[in-house]
Motif scaffolding. Sequence first.
Motif, PDB file in Angstrom:
ATOM      1  N   ALA A 413       0.694  -1.345   0.029  1.00 10.28           N
ATOM      2  CA  ALA A 413       0.014   0.049  -0.113  1.00 10.28           C
ATOM      3  C   ALA A 413       0.869   1.110  -0.052  1.00 10.28           C
ATOM      4  N   LEU A 414       1.944   1.249   0.652  1.00  7.03           N
ATOM      5  CA  LEU A 414       3.044   2.455   0.841  1.00  7.03           C
ATOM      6  C   LEU A 414       3.428   2.612  -0.516  1.00  7.03           C
ATOM      7  N   GLY A 415       3.687   1.504  -1.051  1.00  8.03           N
ATOM      8  CA  GLY A 415       4.703   1.649  -2.548  1.00  8.03           C
ATOM      9  C   GLY A 415       3.842   2.319  -3.452  1.00  8.03           C
ATOM     10  N   MET A 416       2.467   1.813  -3.554  1.00  9.30           N
ATOM     11  CA  MET A 416       1.575   2.314  -4.617  1.00  9.30           C
ATOM     12  C   MET A 416       1.200   3.938  -4.160  1.00  9.30           C
ATOM     13  N   ALA A 417       1.168   4.366  -2.878  1.00  5.76           N
ATOM     14  CA  ALA A 417       0.906   5.684  -2.439  1.00  5.76           C
ATOM     15  C   ALA A 417       2.010   6.427  -2.780  1.00  5.76           C
ATOM     16  N   VAL A 418       3.014   6.209  -2.386  1.00  8.88           N
ATOM     17  CA  VAL A 418       4.341   7.018  -2.514  1.00  8.88           C
ATOM     18  C   VAL A 418       4.747   7.142  -3.925  1.00  8.88           C
ATOM     19  N   LEU A 419       4.925   6.103  -4.703  1.00  9.62           N
ATOM     20  CA  LEU A 419       5.137   5.977  -6.024  1.00  9.62           C
ATOM     21  C   LEU A 419       4.118   6.565  -6.936  1.00  9.62           C
ATOM     22  N   GLY A 420       3.122   6.093  -6.534  1.00  9.20           N
ATOM     23  CA  GLY A 420       1.943   6.591  -7.277  1.00  9.20           C
ATOM     24  C   GLY A 420       1.718   8.302  -7.204  1.00  9.20           C
ATOM     25  N   SER A 421       2.045   8.796  -5.901  1.00 10.44           N
ATOM     26  CA  SER A 421       1.838   9.940  -5.922  1.00 10.44           C
ATOM     27  C   SER A 421       2.860  10.956  -6.625  1.00 10.44           C
ATOM     28  N   ILE A 422       4.307  10.393  -6.451  1.00 13.75           N
ATOM     29  CA  ILE A 422       5.199  11.033  -7.519  1.00 13.75           C
ATOM     30  C   ILE A 422       4.988  11.011  -8.865  1.00 13.75           C
ATOM     31  N   GLY A 423       4.299   9.776  -9.521  1.00 16.26           N
ATOM     32  CA  GLY A 423       3.948   9.857 -11.035  1.00 16.26           C
ATOM     33  C   GLY A 423       2.886  10.790 -11.251  1.00 16.26           C
ATOM     34  N   THR A 424       1.771  10.909 -10.245  1.00 18.32           N
ATOM     35  CA  THR A 424       0.796  11.786 -10.363  1.00 18.32           C
ATOM     36  C   THR A 424       1.233  13.137 -10.737  1.00 18.32           C
ATOM     37  N   ALA A 425       2.133  13.485  -9.787  1.00 15.89           N
ATOM     38  CA  ALA A 425       2.545  15.102  -9.621  1.00 15.89           C
ATOM     39  C   ALA A 425       3.261  15.277 -10.977  1.00 15.89           C
ATOM     40  N   VAL A 426       4.102  14.443 -11.528  1.00 14.43           N
ATOM     41  CA  VAL A 426       4.850  14.697 -12.706  1.00 14.43           C
ATOM     42  C   VAL A 426       3.968  14.803 -13.744  1.00 14.43           C
ATOM     43  N   ARG A 428       0.487  15.645 -13.710  1.00 16.58           N
ATOM     44  CA  ARG A 428      -0.059  16.918 -13.584  1.00 16.58           C
ATOM     45  C   ARG A 428       0.749  18.278 -14.157  1.00 16.58           C
ATOM     46  N   HIS A 429       1.980  17.963 -13.977  1.00 20.90           N
ATOM     47  CA  HIS A 429       2.853  19.053 -14.084  1.00 20.90           C
ATOM     48  C   HIS A 429       2.978  19.280 -15.699  1.00 20.90           C
ATOM     49  N   ALA A 435      -6.040  22.084 -20.587  1.00 24.42           N
ATOM     50  CA  ALA A 435      -6.680  20.944 -20.932  1.00 24.42           C
ATOM     51  C   ALA A 435      -7.891  21.019 -19.849  1.00 24.42           C
ATOM     52  N   PRO A 436      -8.897  20.207 -20.261  1.00 26.29           N
ATOM     53  CA  PRO A 436     -10.350  20.098 -19.474  1.00 26.29           C
ATOM     54  C   PRO A 436      -9.736  19.584 -18.124  1.00 26.29           C
ATOM     55  N   ASP A 437     -10.462  19.834 -17.015  1.00 20.78           N
ATOM     56  CA  ASP A 437     -10.150  19.467 -15.512  1.00 20.78           C
ATOM     57  C   ASP A 437      -9.849  17.989 -15.514  1.00 20.78           C
ATOM     58  N   VAL A 438     -10.647  17.111 -16.119  1.00 21.62           N
ATOM     59  CA  VAL A 438     -10.759  15.776 -15.729  1.00 21.62           C
ATOM     60  C   VAL A 438      -9.350  15.128 -16.455  1.00 21.62           C
ATOM     61  N   ALA A 439      -8.788  15.922 -17.470  1.00 22.36           N
ATOM     62  CA  ALA A 439      -7.480  15.391 -17.994  1.00 22.36           C
ATOM     63  C   ALA A 439      -6.560  15.638 -17.003  1.00 22.36           C
ATOM     64  N   HIS A 440      -6.374  16.498 -15.998  1.00 23.14           N
ATOM     65  CA  HIS A 440      -5.472  16.709 -14.950  1.00 23.14           C
ATOM     66  C   HIS A 440      -5.509  15.533 -14.142  1.00 23.14           C
ATOM     67  N   GLU A 441      -6.581  14.793 -13.894  1.00 26.21           N
ATOM     68  CA  GLU A 441      -6.718  13.956 -12.692  1.00 26.21           C
ATOM     69  C   GLU A 441      -5.976  12.605 -13.031  1.00 26.21           C
ATOM     70  N   THR A 442      -6.251  12.015 -14.176  1.00 29.02           N
ATOM     71  CA  THR A 442      -5.878  10.732 -14.592  1.00 29.02           C
ATOM     72  C   THR A 442      -5.457  10.510 -16.032  1.00 29.02           C
ATOM     73  N   LEU A 443      -4.846   9.574 -16.540  1.00 26.03           N
ATOM     74  CA  LEU A 443      -4.497   9.347 -18.024  1.00 26.03           C
ATOM     75  C   LEU A 443      -5.647   9.002 -18.694  1.00 26.03           C
ATOM     76  N   ARG A 461      -0.186  10.489 -22.694  1.00 25.86           N
ATOM     77  CA  ARG A 461       0.554   9.312 -22.695  1.00 25.86           C
ATOM     78  C   ARG A 461       2.033   9.594 -22.303  1.00 25.86           C
ATOM     79  N   GLU A 462       2.557  10.645 -22.821  1.00 28.34           N
ATOM     80  CA  GLU A 462       3.844  11.309 -22.783  1.00 28.34           C
ATOM     81  C   GLU A 462       3.992  11.600 -21.383  1.00 28.34           C
ATOM     82  N   ALA A 463       2.922  12.343 -20.697  1.00 26.51           N
ATOM     83  CA  ALA A 463       3.124  12.689 -19.399  1.00 26.51           C
ATOM     84  C   ALA A 463       3.069  11.645 -18.235  1.00 26.51           C
ATOM     85  N   PHE A 464       2.113  10.677 -18.522  1.00 25.55           N
ATOM     86  CA  PHE A 464       2.049   9.493 -17.973  1.00 25.55           C
ATOM     87  C   PHE A 464       3.380   8.919 -17.697  1.00 25.55           C
ATOM     88  N   THR A 465       3.864   8.675 -18.978  1.00 25.43           N
ATOM     89  CA  THR A 465       5.192   8.065 -19.043  1.00 25.43           C
ATOM     90  C   THR A 465       6.375   8.669 -18.271  1.00 25.43           C
TER      91      THR A 465
END
Length: 509
Positions: A413-426, A428-429, A435-443, A461-465
């Motif tokens: 659970a900690l791995g998904m939270a920490v690494l997932g948060s890092i990936g999400t921050a990048v 959204r940046h 872009a529409p608000d929904v596009a900022h939430e998830t791929l 897709r590039e942002a998620f990668t």
Amino acid sequence: MTNPTSTSAGPLAGRREWTALTVLMLPLLLVSMDVSVLYFAIPSISADLEPSGTQQLWIFDIYAFVLAGLLMTMGSLGDRIGHRRLLVIGAAAFGAASLVAAYANSAETLIAARAVLGIGGATLMPSTMALLRTMFTDPGQRAKAIGLWSGVMTAGIALGSVMSGVLVEHFWWGSVFLVNLPAMALLLLLGPLLLPESRNPSPGRFDWLSVPLSMAAVLPVIYGLKEIPSEGWNVLYVLSITVGLLFAALFVHRQRTTASAMIDPALFRNRGFAPSVALNLVSAFGILGSAYFTTQYLQSVLGKSALESALWALLPSVPIGAAAPIATALVQKGVNRAYVVTAGFAISACGFALLALAGTDSMWLVLVSCAVLAVGGVTVMSQIMDLAMGTAPVERAGTASSLMETGAEFGGALGMAVLGSIGTAVYRHDIPSSAPDVAHETLGGALAVADQVPGLATVAREAFTHGMQGAAIAGAVLLAGAAVLAAVTLRGVEVREPVKEPEPDKVPA
């Protein structure tokens, strides 16, 4: 440097014990598969039972929550009433709940059945390891058996999603639960004949107050960590984790002060046990933290169907079967266990490093990185599980096993939270502010509205990668640090069979 092999050997296990191990592997495989078995069944369940959004989340998550919350309780209970007895009770409950879940006619019934499945799973997991510890007293054989246990546990999670996809494609969604029935029936039939009973001869009274304390410590933390990757660092989830940590402090205080603790503090006085719990947590952090990205990458970045993604994801599990036996053979031939565990973490760190090189069309590189990660993780888990169980007294094997498994739940659970948060921050940046608000939430949200904004799908897709690359770098650094930690904390640690204290009525005059 001292070789960390056992200095005392017990009697060798024979055909009966190895046959019993095969029987034990079946419920272990099914319990681990049930974590992911609903991946492809949820759409069919939603169409049939029409659950609300909240009910759908509970259908999926209640199993893992109940399982994690009751592991320590069931491990301690098994030490008291007997692990074979608890295993048989759990198998009966698991089979009955599977039958109810398969033919559930409402979302409420399915949620209740999944909760009972979690209770059954919490009895099965520590009981299988505790019985394994009882059956295999020879250190070499025990190491091989634990290696098999680790491999089956890891493979089950990968197999669950694939099996659900195949079954739902050819049958109705309830079939994913009916698969449990033959294995549980076999366990109920052969378990009492092949499995020895194992319990603490002097367990003391059961500390009922520790049961709600342990659940109040585990569940809020697991809940908060599971929600953060998708919802962000919402104050509700941070508060949930904080409350859980406060109850964890109360639980630890209770264990240190009560006369009959659920978790005996003496376990942590065995050199090697505490580092094993911590390193097991970090290993689970890496394996499940990476899975958060790779499953989405195959589906949303490469555009493969859910079943295609699951089938491709099976490829990295192929070399897992050889990882634990090779690691065990190295230790038995005289290679220091600290070196083997350190190498396992280093291999996993290399897997993250490969993942950091992936682009938007790098399927084979991602699959290879997953395989390298998994091989390193199973190498670590098999050796530190053997170390933890080898240093724990036989009469407390259930408690020791439940602590290791609870640590793995926290780590995942900690791995998904920490690494997932890092990936999400990048991610959204990198998404344009226009872009529409929904596009900022998830791929997935970006792809849903991609037709409205030219070029948004490619950018998303590039942002998620890029987010995956950033998380992979963080994972590589963490696991490299864990390799150093393993080399330091496990240096010179030996698996010495604890001397079993005589029962009060057998103490010589």
